[in-house]
Design a protein around this motif. Sequence first.
Motif, PDB file in Angstrom:
ATOM      1  N   ASP A   1      -3.650   0.064  -3.343  1.00  0.00           N
ATOM      2  CA  ASP A   1      -3.507  -1.339  -2.722  1.00  0.00           C
ATOM      3  C   ASP A   1      -2.641  -2.237  -3.844  1.00  0.00           C
ATOM      4  O   ASP A   1      -3.353  -2.269  -4.798  1.00  0.00           O
TER       5      ASP A   1
ATOM      6  N   LEU B   1      -6.043  -5.481   4.937  1.00  0.00           N
ATOM      7  CA  LEU B   1      -4.654  -5.137   4.794  1.00  0.00           C
ATOM      8  C   LEU B   1      -3.525  -5.644   5.871  1.00  0.00           C
ATOM      9  O   LEU B   1      -3.906  -5.362   7.253  1.00  0.00           O
TER      10      LEU B   1
ATOM     11  N   ASP C   1     -10.715  -2.874   7.362  1.00  0.00           N
ATOM     12  CA  ASP C   1      -9.501  -3.475   8.133  1.00  0.00           C
ATOM     13  C   ASP C   1      -9.702  -3.976   9.388  1.00  0.00           C
ATOM     14  O   ASP C   1      -8.789  -4.561  10.028  1.00  0.00           O
TER      15      ASP C   1
ATOM     16  N   ASN D   1       0.938  -1.088  -0.070  1.00  0.00           N
ATOM     17  CA  ASN D   1      -0.057  -0.127  -0.125  1.00  0.00           C
ATOM     18  C   ASN D   1       0.821   1.069  -0.098  1.00  0.00           C
ATOM     19  O   ASN D   1       1.936   1.223   0.672  1.00  0.00           O
TER      20      ASN D   1
END
Length: 223
Positions: free
Chosen positions: A79, A141, A178, A62
Motif C-alpha cells: 500500500d 483503500l 476496506d 496498491n
Amino acid sequence: PVRKTSSSGMYMDNHEKSGFWQAMRDNGVDIYFCGEAHLVSVLKDTESDLIQIVGRGNFFSNFLTVDITDNSIDVTCYDEAGAEKNMFNYSYQTSGHLQLSKSGGVKTLESSGDLEILDQEGPAMYFTFEEVVSLQERPVLGLGELPGVGRYPVVEEVTVDGIVCHDSLINMGAFGQDYDAQTANVDLVEGVYGFGGRFAESSRAAVFSMGPHSRGNPISYTL
C-alpha cells in the motif's frame, strides 16, 4: 465473493462451473490472477488447490509483486504510504503476503493481511458496535477517490449525505478493513449483549466499498 470498489466488477456467473475454471483444475494451475474489482481478494477453490488472487493497481496506490522459484511462489501486497497525493509519495508498506510452497513434494499455503484467504462461509460484514476508531487509524483503500476528497492514501474525513464523518465502525467480517463503515453521530450504548448503536436523524454509517451489496446480487442483512 470478492471485495470491490468503484468498479463494474466484470463477474462471470457460475464461474466454478465454466470450462475455463475446470481447465485450470484439470491442469493443476496454482494461482489465477485477475483484476477489475479495484480491491485485493484471495479465494481458494472449493474443489481443488487453485487460488484466485484479485489485484489492484489504481493510481499505484496498491500493487502486487510475485517471486517464483522452483519450489515456491511468493506474492506480496503493498500500500502507498505518505502525506502526499497518490503517486507522489514514493513510499510503500507491506500490507499482505502469500506463500505457496511445494518443497519436498508437499504443497503448503500461508497467507496474511490483505492476502489472507477469504472465509466464504462466514459473514462478509459484521459490526459489533463495540468500538469506534478514527478514519486515519484504519485507512480504507480507494476512499480518497471520492469527489472532493483528494486522492490521498489516508483520508481524515468524508461527507455522507451532508454529514462529515471522521470515524469508522470496525467491520469484523471476512471483508475486513476496506468494508469499515464511515460514521458520525452514532452513540455506542450498552445493550443486552455488549454494546449497540443508537442512531438519530443526524447519524451516518456508510460503507464505501461495494462488493456483494450492489444491484443484481442477492444479499441478506441481519440486525
